[in-house]
Design a protein around this motif. Sequence first.
Motif, PDB file in Angstrom:
ATOM      1  N   UNK A 148       0.815  -1.226   0.000  1.00  9.33           N
ATOM      2  CA  UNK A 148       0.000   0.000   0.000  1.00  9.33           C
ATOM      3  C   UNK A 148       0.842   1.266   0.000  1.00  9.33           C
ATOM      4  N   UNK A 149       2.171   1.109   0.104  1.00  5.91           N
ATOM      5  CA  UNK A 149       3.106   2.242   0.185  1.00  5.91           C
ATOM      6  C   UNK A 149       2.923   3.062   1.463  1.00  5.91           C
ATOM      7  N   UNK A 150       2.370   2.458   2.486  1.00  5.11           N
ATOM      8  CA  UNK A 150       2.320   3.101   3.796  1.00  5.11           C
ATOM      9  C   UNK A 150       3.720   3.071   4.405  1.00  5.11           C
ATOM     10  N   UNK A 151       4.299   4.225   4.782  1.00  5.74           N
ATOM     11  CA  UNK A 151       5.639   4.214   5.372  1.00  5.74           C
ATOM     12  C   UNK A 151       5.655   3.434   6.691  1.00  5.74           C
ATOM     13  N   UNK A 172      -5.407  -1.539   5.588  1.00  3.69           N
ATOM     14  CA  UNK A 172      -6.083  -2.790   5.281  1.00  3.69           C
ATOM     15  C   UNK A 172      -7.276  -2.598   4.369  1.00  3.69           C
ATOM     16  N   UNK A 173      -8.058  -1.547   4.615  1.00  4.42           N
ATOM     17  CA  UNK A 173      -9.195  -1.252   3.749  1.00  4.42           C
ATOM     18  C   UNK A 173      -8.716  -0.864   2.349  1.00  4.42           C
ATOM     19  N   UNK A 174      -7.602  -0.133   2.276  1.00  3.96           N
ATOM     20  CA  UNK A 174      -7.032   0.213   0.973  1.00  3.96           C
ATOM     21  C   UNK A 174      -6.621  -1.045   0.222  1.00  3.96           C
ATOM     22  N   UNK A 175      -5.982  -1.968   0.934  1.00  9.02           N
ATOM     23  CA  UNK A 175      -5.539  -3.212   0.324  1.00  9.02           C
ATOM     24  C   UNK A 175      -6.730  -4.073  -0.097  1.00  9.02           C
TER      25      UNK A 175
END
Length: 281
Positions: A148-151, A172-175
């Motif tokens: 998701x590219x979350x740092x 998680x919702x993004x994924x």
Amino acid sequence: MKKVAIIQDMSSFGKCSLTAAIPVLSVMGVQAVPLPTAVLTSQTEYPSYYCEDLTAKMRHFTDEWSKLGVTFDGIHTGFVTGKEQIENIFSFLDTFYKKGTKLLVDPVMGDRGEMYDVFTDELIGYMKELAKRADIITPNVTECCLLTRLPYDKLHSYQSNEDYLTAIREAGHQLQSMTGASVIITGLNPPAISGTEYVGNMYIDGKGSFHSLFESNGKSYSGTGDLFASVIMGGMMRGQDVEETMKLAEKFLSAAIEATVMERIPTVDGVNFETFLGMLI
């Protein structure tokens, strides 16, 4: 008896991948059918190991099993060594993923904020495409960040469990939205409050989410993610509710880890799960 094809490496030492998945699925009443992607003398965190890559052999399994006319109720993928292996998995899915088949993708790419050396941005892209074919995916926190590219560092800047869990839930919702699969994020590690360290898991689907947290000893053992994902796969084959299966997996792993700590087993050796397989029957 239901059959699950397990597409993973076989590491002789480390109690992970196929040596974790096969006994778990077997005791849960499922026939485990291995398709080895590589054979290693031990998992890669040991100071020395030999690896025989089986990428070129994977298509033989697809071809020969196709000749037999076999079908699979589930397919479970884990660690891959490169994009050619993922392409081989796509070919396998084109042949064996039918209506009613359940695909669990464990996108093994890294841990503790670090990506494994074999992975590149291109390979992450391939893993995203594989995840889009899945019914359920089981990334750890690091892998969720990569997808998701979350740092990863940002997660550990939060000063409260609530902020940390909110960030994980949003990722998680993004994924889930990106892949269409249900998501279980493993290895949650929120900020230690009052000196107590916690670890846990979070489930996200199109309807909502739930999570669990329990006290941690601060150690990370080889194969626990593989064992967890295998229990989830076994639960899917038994038609169990995901929350029920998560609780079973957590109870099973907690018992195995506690026994392993008592015996002072090195973390690279994995956990003594064999004694507790009866919990999964």
